[in-house]
Design a protein around this motif. Structure first.
Motif, PDB file in Angstrom:
ATOM      1  N   GLU A 242      -9.410  21.675   3.134  1.00  0.00           N
ATOM      2  CA  GLU A 242      -8.998  20.270   3.141  1.00  0.00           C
ATOM      3  C   GLU A 242      -8.036  20.023   4.297  1.00  0.00           C
ATOM      4  OE1 GLU A 242      -7.307  16.940  -0.031  1.00  0.00           O
ATOM      5  OE2 GLU A 242      -6.792  19.053  -0.302  1.00  0.00           O
ATOM      6  N   TYR A 243      -8.169  18.849   4.926  1.00  0.00           N
ATOM      7  CA  TYR A 243      -7.320  18.487   6.059  1.00  0.00           C
ATOM      8  C   TYR A 243      -6.817  17.055   5.909  1.00  0.00           C
ATOM      9  CZ  TYR A 243      -9.223  22.499   8.668  1.00  0.00           C
ATOM     10  OH  TYR A 243      -9.574  23.755   9.086  1.00  0.00           O
ATOM     11  N   LEU A 244      -5.611  16.818   6.418  1.00  0.00           N
ATOM     12  CA  LEU A 244      -5.185  15.444   6.657  1.00  0.00           C
ATOM     13  C   LEU A 244      -5.921  14.944   7.889  1.00  0.00           C
ATOM     14  CD1 LEU A 244      -1.315  15.409   6.085  1.00  0.00           C
ATOM     15  CD2 LEU A 244      -3.032  14.105   4.834  1.00  0.00           C
ATOM     16  N   PRO A 245      -6.518  13.753   7.841  1.00  0.00           N
ATOM     17  CA  PRO A 245      -7.321  13.286   8.975  1.00  0.00           C
ATOM     18  C   PRO A 245      -6.471  12.886  10.180  1.00  0.00           C
ATOM     19  CG  PRO A 245      -7.198  11.600   7.278  1.00  0.00           C
ATOM     20  CD  PRO A 245      -6.549  12.816   6.702  1.00  0.00           C
ATOM     21  N   SER A 246      -7.125  12.850  11.333  1.00  0.00           N
ATOM     22  CA  SER A 246      -6.473  12.343  12.540  1.00  0.00           C
ATOM     23  C   SER A 246      -5.969  10.926  12.291  1.00  0.00           C
ATOM     24  CB  SER A 246      -7.463  12.333  13.711  1.00  0.00           C
ATOM     25  OG  SER A 246      -7.934  13.631  13.977  1.00  0.00           O
ATOM     26  N   GLU A 247      -4.872  10.587  12.957  1.00  0.00           N
ATOM     27  CA  GLU A 247      -4.196   9.290  12.848  1.00  0.00           C
ATOM     28  C   GLU A 247      -3.325   9.163  11.595  1.00  0.00           C
ATOM     29  OE1 GLU A 247      -5.901   9.315  16.009  1.00  0.00           O
ATOM     30  OE2 GLU A 247      -7.568   8.865  14.659  1.00  0.00           O
ATOM     31  N   THR A 248      -3.258  10.201  10.764  1.00  0.00           N
ATOM     32  CA  THR A 248      -2.270  10.189   9.686  1.00  0.00           C
ATOM     33  C   THR A 248      -0.871  10.213  10.293  1.00  0.00           C
ATOM     34  OG1 THR A 248      -3.755  11.400   8.209  1.00  0.00           O
ATOM     35  CG2 THR A 248      -1.412  11.436   7.658  1.00  0.00           C
ATOM     36  N   ILE A 249       0.061   9.479   9.696  1.00  0.00           N
ATOM     37  CA  ILE A 249       1.439   9.455  10.186  1.00  0.00           C
ATOM     38  C   ILE A 249       2.379   9.889   9.066  1.00  0.00           C
ATOM     39  CG2 ILE A 249       3.301   8.016  11.115  1.00  0.00           C
ATOM     40  CD1 ILE A 249       1.201   6.307  12.480  1.00  0.00           C
ATOM     41  N   LEU A 250       3.180  10.914   9.363  1.00  0.00           N
ATOM     42  CA  LEU A 250       4.170  11.424   8.424  1.00  0.00           C
ATOM     43  C   LEU A 250       5.563  11.260   9.023  1.00  0.00           C
ATOM     44  CD1 LEU A 250       1.897  14.224   8.689  1.00  0.00           C
ATOM     45  CD2 LEU A 250       2.529  13.975   6.312  1.00  0.00           C
ATOM     46  N   TYR A 251       6.576  11.407   8.181  1.00  0.00           N
ATOM     47  CA  TYR A 251       7.947  11.361   8.686  1.00  0.00           C
ATOM     48  C   TYR A 251       8.785  12.429   7.999  1.00  0.00           C
ATOM     49  CZ  TYR A 251       9.582   9.143   4.357  1.00  0.00           C
ATOM     50  OH  TYR A 251       9.902   8.893   3.039  1.00  0.00           O
ATOM     51  N   SER A 252       9.823  12.844   8.694  1.00  0.00           N
ATOM     52  CA  SER A 252      10.766  13.820   8.158  1.00  0.00           C
ATOM     53  C   SER A 252      12.157  13.446   8.652  1.00  0.00           C
ATOM     54  CB  SER A 252      10.384  15.231   8.619  1.00  0.00           C
ATOM     55  OG  SER A 252      11.335  16.193   8.194  1.00  0.00           O
ATOM     56  N   LEU A 253      13.156  14.094   8.110  1.00  0.00           N
ATOM     57  CA  LEU A 253      14.533  13.900   8.559  1.00  0.00           C
ATOM     58  C   LEU A 253      15.039  15.188   9.193  1.00  0.00           C
ATOM     59  CD1 LEU A 253      16.099  12.024   5.492  1.00  0.00           C
ATOM     60  CD2 LEU A 253      15.150  11.019   7.574  1.00  0.00           C
ATOM     61  N   ILE A 254      15.626  15.055  10.379  1.00  0.00           N
ATOM     62  CA  ILE A 254      16.300  16.173  11.037  1.00  0.00           C
ATOM     63  C   ILE A 254      17.736  16.191  10.527  1.00  0.00           C
ATOM     64  CG2 ILE A 254      16.862  17.231  13.256  1.00  0.00           C
ATOM     65  CD1 ILE A 254      14.961  14.934  14.433  1.00  0.00           C
ATOM     66  N   LEU A 255      18.206  17.347  10.104  1.00  0.00           N
ATOM     67  CA  LEU A 255      19.555  17.488   9.559  1.00  0.00           C
ATOM     68  C   LEU A 255      20.302  18.539  10.371  1.00  0.00           C
ATOM     69  CD1 LEU A 255      18.338  17.878   5.868  1.00  0.00           C
ATOM     70  CD2 LEU A 255      19.036  15.737   6.941  1.00  0.00           C
ATOM     71  N   THR A 256      21.464  18.192  10.907  1.00  0.00           N
ATOM     72  CA  THR A 256      22.219  19.170  11.693  1.00  0.00           C
ATOM     73  C   THR A 256      23.620  19.355  11.128  1.00  0.00           C
ATOM     74  OG1 THR A 256      23.016  17.513  13.286  1.00  0.00           O
ATOM     75  CG2 THR A 256      20.942  18.635  13.796  1.00  0.00           C
ATOM     76  N   SER A 257      24.151  20.545  11.363  1.00  0.00           N
ATOM     77  CA  SER A 257      25.481  20.915  10.873  1.00  0.00           C
ATOM     78  C   SER A 257      26.215  21.670  11.975  1.00  0.00           C
ATOM     79  CB  SER A 257      25.343  21.811   9.634  1.00  0.00           C
ATOM     80  OG  SER A 257      24.833  23.077  10.008  1.00  0.00           O
ATOM     81  N   PRO A 258      27.504  21.958  11.785  1.00  0.00           N
ATOM     82  CA  PRO A 258      28.203  22.819  12.748  1.00  0.00           C
ATOM     83  C   PRO A 258      27.573  24.210  12.800  1.00  0.00           C
ATOM     84  CG  PRO A 258      29.764  21.657  11.343  1.00  0.00           C
ATOM     85  CD  PRO A 258      28.409  21.425  10.750  1.00  0.00           C
ATOM     86  N   ILE A 259      27.816  24.915  13.894  1.00  0.00           N
ATOM     87  CA  ILE A 259      27.295  26.270  14.068  1.00  0.00           C
ATOM     88  C   ILE A 259      28.009  27.219  13.108  1.00  0.00           C
ATOM     89  CG2 ILE A 259      27.058  28.189  15.688  1.00  0.00           C
ATOM     90  CD1 ILE A 259      25.238  25.874  16.344  1.00  0.00           C
ATOM     91  N   PHE A 260      27.236  28.085  12.457  1.00  0.00           N
ATOM     92  CA  PHE A 260      27.800  28.969  11.441  1.00  0.00           C
ATOM     93  C   PHE A 260      28.217  30.324  12.004  1.00  0.00           C
ATOM     94  CE2 PHE A 260      25.448  25.987   8.743  1.00  0.00           C
ATOM     95  CZ  PHE A 260      26.418  25.699   7.791  1.00  0.00           C
ATOM     96  N   VAL A 261      28.940  30.322  13.103  1.00  0.00           N
ATOM     97  CA  VAL A 261      29.608  31.529  13.582  1.00  0.00           C
ATOM     98  C   VAL A 261      31.054  31.153  13.856  1.00  0.00           C
ATOM     99  CG1 VAL A 261      27.535  32.613  14.531  1.00  0.00           C
ATOM    100  CG2 VAL A 261      28.890  31.093  15.969  1.00  0.00           C
TER     101      VAL A 261
END
Length: 314
Positions: A242-261
Protein backbone atom coordinates in the motif's frame (compact mmCIF):
# COMPACT_ATOMS: atom_id res chain seq x y z
CA UNK A 1 12.56 20.19 26.71
CA UNK A 2 11.84 21.57 23.25
CA UNK A 3 11.65 25.36 23.13
CA UNK A 4 11.10 26.21 19.45
CA UNK A 5 8.45 24.89 17.07
CA UNK A 6 8.17 25.27 13.29
CA UNK A 7 5.63 23.60 10.98
CA UNK A 8 6.79 22.04 7.75
CA UNK A 9 5.04 20.29 4.89
CA UNK A 10 5.73 17.22 2.79
CA UNK A 11 4.31 16.94 -0.73
CA UNK A 12 4.53 13.41 -2.08
CA UNK A 13 6.08 13.34 -5.56
CA UNK A 14 6.18 9.56 -6.02
CA UNK A 15 4.03 7.06 -4.08
CA UNK A 16 5.14 6.81 -0.46
CA UNK A 17 5.26 3.57 1.52
CA UNK A 18 5.56 4.17 5.25
CA UNK A 19 5.37 0.52 6.19
CA UNK A 20 3.79 -0.92 9.31
CA UNK A 21 4.97 -4.50 8.80
CA UNK A 22 3.05 -7.48 7.46
CA UNK A 23 -0.68 -7.85 7.94
CA UNK A 24 -3.30 -10.58 7.68
CA UNK A 25 -5.76 -8.29 5.91
CA UNK A 26 -6.33 -7.68 2.21
CA UNK A 27 -2.99 -5.86 1.81
CA UNK A 28 0.16 -7.76 2.77
CA UNK A 29 2.23 -4.63 3.49
CA UNK A 30 -0.06 -1.78 4.61
CA UNK A 31 0.96 1.78 5.45
CA UNK A 32 1.06 3.31 8.92
CA UNK A 33 -2.25 4.60 10.24
CA UNK A 34 -3.50 6.30 13.36
CA UNK A 35 -5.17 3.83 15.66
CA UNK A 36 -8.17 5.97 16.62
CA UNK A 37 -8.98 7.56 13.22
CA UNK A 38 -7.55 5.19 10.63
CA UNK A 39 -5.96 8.18 8.86
CA UNK A 40 -2.56 7.55 7.21
CA UNK A 41 0.51 8.96 8.94
CA UNK A 42 4.30 8.80 8.85
CA UNK A 43 5.91 8.01 12.19
CA UNK A 44 8.16 10.72 13.61
CA UNK A 45 11.00 8.23 14.11
CA UNK A 46 11.01 7.28 10.44
CA UNK A 47 10.74 10.92 9.43
CA UNK A 48 13.71 11.84 11.60
CA UNK A 49 15.78 8.99 10.21
CA UNK A 50 15.03 9.90 6.60
CA UNK A 51 15.85 13.56 7.20
CA UNK A 52 19.05 12.68 9.04
CA UNK A 53 20.17 10.64 6.04
CA UNK A 54 19.44 13.63 3.79
CA UNK A 55 21.69 15.80 5.98
CA UNK A 56 24.45 13.17 6.12
CA UNK A 57 24.64 13.05 2.32
CA UNK A 58 24.45 16.82 1.77
CA UNK A 59 28.02 18.14 1.57
CA UNK A 60 27.14 21.78 0.91
CA UNK A 61 28.29 24.50 3.30
CA UNK A 62 26.00 26.93 5.10
CA UNK A 63 26.54 29.74 7.56
CA UNK A 64 25.23 29.22 11.10
CA UNK A 65 25.99 31.58 13.97
CA UNK A 66 28.26 33.57 11.61
CA UNK A 67 30.38 30.46 11.00
CA UNK A 68 30.77 28.27 7.92
CA UNK A 69 29.75 24.68 8.53
CA UNK A 70 29.37 21.66 6.27
CA UNK A 71 25.84 20.29 6.51
CA UNK A 72 27.16 16.71 6.63
CA UNK A 73 29.69 17.40 9.41
CA UNK A 74 29.44 14.28 11.60
CA UNK A 75 29.98 16.13 14.87
CA UNK A 76 27.33 18.72 14.04
CA UNK A 77 24.83 16.04 12.98
CA UNK A 78 25.55 14.17 16.21
CA UNK A 79 24.77 17.27 18.27
CA UNK A 80 21.53 17.96 16.38
CA UNK A 81 20.12 14.52 15.60
CA UNK A 82 21.78 12.60 18.41
CA UNK A 83 24.90 10.41 18.51
CA UNK A 84 25.15 6.94 17.02
CA UNK A 85 25.56 5.79 20.61
CA UNK A 86 22.33 7.10 22.08
CA UNK A 87 23.68 6.95 25.63
CA UNK A 88 26.11 9.84 25.14
CA UNK A 89 23.53 12.66 25.00
CA UNK A 90 20.09 13.41 23.64
CA UNK A 91 19.32 15.01 20.29
CA UNK A 92 18.43 18.68 20.02
CA UNK A 93 15.76 18.20 17.36
CA UNK A 94 12.57 16.21 17.18
CA UNK A 95 9.65 15.69 14.83
CA UNK A 96 6.01 14.94 15.41
CA UNK A 97 4.35 12.25 13.33
CA UNK A 98 3.63 13.58 9.84
CA UNK A 99 -0.15 13.88 9.73
CA UNK A 100 -2.37 13.87 6.68
CA UNK A 101 -3.58 17.31 5.58
CA UNK A 102 -4.73 16.98 1.95
CA UNK A 103 -5.50 13.76 0.09
CA UNK A 104 -5.80 13.54 -3.73
CA UNK A 105 -8.86 11.80 -5.16
CA UNK A 106 -9.78 11.18 -8.79
CA UNK A 107 -12.39 13.65 -10.03
CA UNK A 108 -14.71 13.52 -13.05
CA UNK A 109 -13.61 17.08 -13.84
CA UNK A 110 -10.22 18.63 -13.18
CA UNK A 111 -8.43 15.22 -13.08
CA UNK A 112 -8.26 15.15 -9.28
CA UNK A 113 -9.32 17.10 -6.22
CA UNK A 114 -7.59 17.63 -2.90
CA UNK A 115 -9.93 16.60 -0.11
CA UNK A 116 -9.85 17.24 3.60
CA UNK A 117 -12.39 17.48 6.43
CA UNK A 118 -13.21 19.53 9.56
CA UNK A 119 -11.53 16.96 11.84
CA UNK A 120 -8.23 17.20 9.97
CA UNK A 121 -8.35 20.99 9.66
CA UNK A 122 -9.30 21.51 13.30
CA UNK A 123 -6.38 19.40 14.46
CA UNK A 124 -4.09 21.15 11.97
CA UNK A 125 -4.97 24.56 13.42
CA UNK A 126 -4.45 23.25 16.96
CA UNK A 127 -1.00 21.98 15.99
CA UNK A 128 -0.11 25.31 14.36
CA UNK A 129 -0.98 27.08 17.61
CA UNK A 130 2.05 25.38 19.18
CA UNK A 131 4.18 27.44 16.78
CA UNK A 132 2.10 30.57 17.43
CA UNK A 133 1.12 30.85 13.75
CA UNK A 134 -0.93 33.99 13.13
CA UNK A 135 -3.35 35.09 10.42
CA UNK A 136 -5.09 31.76 9.83
CA UNK A 137 -8.49 32.22 8.12
CA UNK A 138 -11.67 30.81 9.61
CA UNK A 139 -12.17 27.12 8.99
CA UNK A 140 -14.57 26.22 6.17
CA UNK A 141 -17.59 24.00 6.73
CA UNK A 142 -18.05 20.52 5.31
CA UNK A 143 -19.35 20.01 1.77
CA UNK A 144 -17.94 23.32 0.55
CA UNK A 145 -15.58 24.31 -2.28
CA UNK A 146 -13.86 27.59 -3.28
CA UNK A 147 -15.84 30.19 -5.22
CA UNK A 148 -13.99 29.52 -8.49
CA UNK A 149 -13.95 25.71 -8.20
CA UNK A 150 -13.44 23.92 -11.55
CA UNK A 151 -14.73 20.53 -10.42
CA UNK A 152 -18.47 21.22 -10.50
CA UNK A 153 -21.20 19.48 -12.47
CA UNK A 154 -24.69 20.92 -12.75
CA UNK A 155 -23.69 23.87 -10.62
CA UNK A 156 -23.41 22.17 -7.23
CA UNK A 157 -22.08 18.62 -7.62
CA UNK A 158 -18.62 17.07 -7.59
CA UNK A 159 -17.96 13.48 -8.65
CA UNK A 160 -15.07 11.89 -6.76
CA UNK A 161 -14.23 8.34 -7.78
CA UNK A 162 -17.76 6.94 -8.37
CA UNK A 163 -19.46 9.05 -5.70
CA UNK A 164 -21.44 12.26 -6.18
CA UNK A 165 -21.45 14.98 -3.53
CA UNK A 166 -23.58 18.08 -3.38
CA UNK A 167 -21.46 21.05 -2.37
CA UNK A 168 -21.75 24.80 -2.20
CA UNK A 169 -19.28 27.52 -3.09
CA UNK A 170 -18.11 29.29 0.03
CA UNK A 171 -16.02 32.39 0.64
CA UNK A 172 -14.45 30.90 3.78
CA UNK A 173 -13.34 27.89 1.75
CA UNK A 174 -11.84 30.22 -0.88
CA UNK A 175 -9.87 32.18 1.71
CA UNK A 176 -8.62 29.03 3.40
CA UNK A 177 -7.62 27.44 0.08
CA UNK A 178 -5.64 30.57 -0.86
CA UNK A 179 -3.95 30.61 2.54
CA UNK A 180 -3.01 26.94 2.19
CA UNK A 181 -1.64 27.46 -1.31
CA UNK A 182 0.68 30.22 -0.09
CA UNK A 183 1.99 28.26 2.90
CA UNK A 184 1.95 24.60 1.86
CA UNK A 185 3.00 24.35 -1.80
CA UNK A 186 6.78 24.67 -2.39
CA UNK A 187 7.94 28.08 -3.55
CA UNK A 188 8.95 28.91 -7.11
CA UNK A 189 7.40 29.57 -10.50
CA UNK A 190 7.50 25.90 -11.45
CA UNK A 191 4.87 25.27 -8.77
CA UNK A 192 2.43 27.95 -9.99
CA UNK A 193 0.14 25.31 -11.50
CA UNK A 194 -0.13 23.49 -8.16
CA UNK A 195 -0.65 26.72 -6.25
CA UNK A 196 -3.51 27.70 -8.54
CA UNK A 197 -5.02 24.22 -8.47
CA UNK A 198 -5.13 24.17 -4.69
CA UNK A 199 -6.85 27.56 -4.71
CA UNK A 200 -9.62 26.15 -6.93
CA UNK A 201 -9.85 22.39 -6.41
CA UNK A 202 -10.08 21.94 -2.65
CA UNK A 203 -13.11 20.01 -1.40
CA UNK A 204 -14.11 19.94 2.27
CA UNK A 205 -15.92 16.66 2.91
CA UNK A 206 -17.54 15.35 6.06
CA UNK A 207 -15.28 13.49 8.49
CA UNK A 208 -16.89 10.15 7.62
CA UNK A 209 -16.61 10.61 3.85
CA UNK A 210 -12.98 11.67 4.21
CA UNK A 211 -12.25 8.61 6.35
CA UNK A 212 -13.73 6.33 3.69
CA UNK A 213 -11.59 7.82 0.93
CA UNK A 214 -8.30 7.66 2.85
CA UNK A 215 -9.01 4.05 3.75
CA UNK A 216 -10.25 2.87 0.35
CA UNK A 217 -8.49 5.09 -2.22
CA UNK A 218 -4.81 4.63 -1.44
CA UNK A 219 -2.64 2.93 -4.06
CA UNK A 220 -2.26 -0.83 -3.74
CA UNK A 221 0.42 -2.37 -5.96
CA UNK A 222 0.91 -6.07 -6.60
CA UNK A 223 4.54 -7.15 -6.83
CA UNK A 224 6.31 -10.41 -7.60
CA UNK A 225 9.80 -11.81 -7.27
CA UNK A 226 11.35 -13.46 -10.32
CA UNK A 227 13.43 -16.61 -9.93
CA UNK A 228 16.77 -15.88 -11.65
CA UNK A 229 17.23 -19.48 -12.73
CA UNK A 230 13.81 -20.06 -14.30
CA UNK A 231 12.80 -16.51 -15.23
CA UNK A 232 9.37 -17.13 -13.73
CA UNK A 233 7.60 -15.95 -10.60
CA UNK A 234 9.11 -17.52 -7.50
CA UNK A 235 6.66 -19.65 -5.53
CA UNK A 236 5.06 -17.71 -2.69
CA UNK A 237 6.61 -14.42 -3.82
CA UNK A 238 3.41 -12.61 -4.85
CA UNK A 239 2.56 -9.78 -2.46
CA UNK A 240 0.73 -6.45 -2.29
CA UNK A 241 1.95 -3.11 -0.96
CA UNK A 242 0.00 0.00 0.00
CA UNK A 243 1.18 3.52 -0.84
CA UNK A 244 0.12 7.08 -0.23
CA UNK A 245 -0.51 8.45 -3.74
CA UNK A 246 1.43 11.23 -5.41
CA UNK A 247 0.21 14.74 -4.52
CA UNK A 248 -0.66 13.73 -0.95
CA UNK A 249 0.29 16.53 1.45
CA UNK A 250 1.33 15.88 5.05
CA UNK A 251 2.60 18.16 7.79
CA UNK A 252 4.82 17.80 10.83
CA UNK A 253 6.28 20.03 13.52
CA UNK A 254 10.01 20.62 13.92
CA UNK A 255 10.94 20.84 17.61
CA UNK A 256 14.31 22.17 18.77
CA UNK A 257 15.97 22.41 22.17
CA UNK A 258 19.34 23.50 23.58
CA UNK A 259 22.32 21.25 22.87
CA UNK A 260 22.63 18.45 25.42
CA UNK A 261 26.35 18.70 26.12
CA UNK A 262 27.71 20.67 29.02
CA UNK A 263 30.69 22.67 27.77
CA UNK A 264 30.39 25.44 25.18
CA UNK A 265 33.55 24.29 23.41
CA UNK A 266 31.80 21.01 22.60
CA UNK A 267 28.74 22.73 21.15
CA UNK A 268 30.61 23.95 18.06
CA UNK A 269 28.52 26.41 16.00
CA UNK A 270 25.62 26.09 18.43
CA UNK A 271 27.31 27.83 21.36
CA UNK A 272 25.16 30.78 22.41
CA UNK A 273 26.38 33.93 20.68
CA UNK A 274 25.17 37.41 19.75
CA UNK A 275 21.92 36.95 21.62
CA UNK A 276 20.94 33.78 19.74
CA UNK A 277 19.91 30.85 21.89
CA UNK A 278 21.05 27.32 21.14
CA UNK A 279 17.57 26.17 20.15
CA UNK A 280 17.36 29.03 17.63
CA UNK A 281 20.73 28.06 16.15
CA UNK A 282 19.64 24.43 15.83
CA UNK A 283 16.52 25.59 13.99
CA UNK A 284 18.66 27.83 11.76
CA UNK A 285 20.90 24.88 10.87
CA UNK A 286 17.89 22.74 10.03
CA UNK A 287 16.12 25.36 7.92
CA UNK A 288 19.25 26.17 5.92
CA UNK A 289 20.33 22.54 5.59
CA UNK A 290 17.06 20.80 4.69
CA UNK A 291 17.10 19.82 0.99
CA UNK A 292 14.05 20.76 -1.11
CA UNK A 293 13.67 17.10 -2.10
CA UNK A 294 14.23 14.08 0.15
CA UNK A 295 13.46 10.36 0.08
CA UNK A 296 11.31 8.78 2.78
CA UNK A 297 9.91 5.33 3.39
CA UNK A 298 10.60 2.06 1.63
CA UNK A 299 11.52 1.01 -1.91
CA UNK A 300 13.87 3.88 -2.70
CA UNK A 301 15.59 1.76 -5.37
CA UNK A 302 12.40 1.74 -7.46
CA UNK A 303 11.86 5.47 -7.14
CA UNK A 304 9.31 5.48 -4.34
CA UNK A 305 9.07 8.03 -1.55
CA UNK A 306 10.37 11.14 -3.32
CA UNK A 307 9.03 14.05 -1.27
CA UNK A 308 9.24 17.83 -1.59
CA UNK A 309 9.69 19.86 1.59
CA UNK A 310 8.42 23.30 2.57
CA UNK A 311 9.14 24.93 5.92
CA UNK A 312 6.44 27.39 6.92
CA UNK A 313 7.42 31.04 7.06
CA UNK A 314 6.73 32.68 10.42
Amino acid sequence: MFKRVRPFFLTVETPLHAGSGTDLGVVDLPIQRERHTGFPKFEGSGLKGGIREAFETNHAEIKVNSQEVKISDKDVISLVFGPENGDDHGSAIGFTDARLLLFPVKSMKGVFAWITCPKVLGRFITDLSLANVQGIPKLPEENTVPDDCKLLFEGNKVILEEYTFEVKMDEKCSKFAHWLSKNVIPKGQIFNYWTQKLQKDLVILSDDDFKDFVNLSTEVITRVKINNETGTVQTGALFTEEYLPSETILYSLILTSPIFVGKDKNKKVFAKNNGKNEEDLVMEYFIKGLPPVIQLGGNSTIGKGIVRTRIMDL
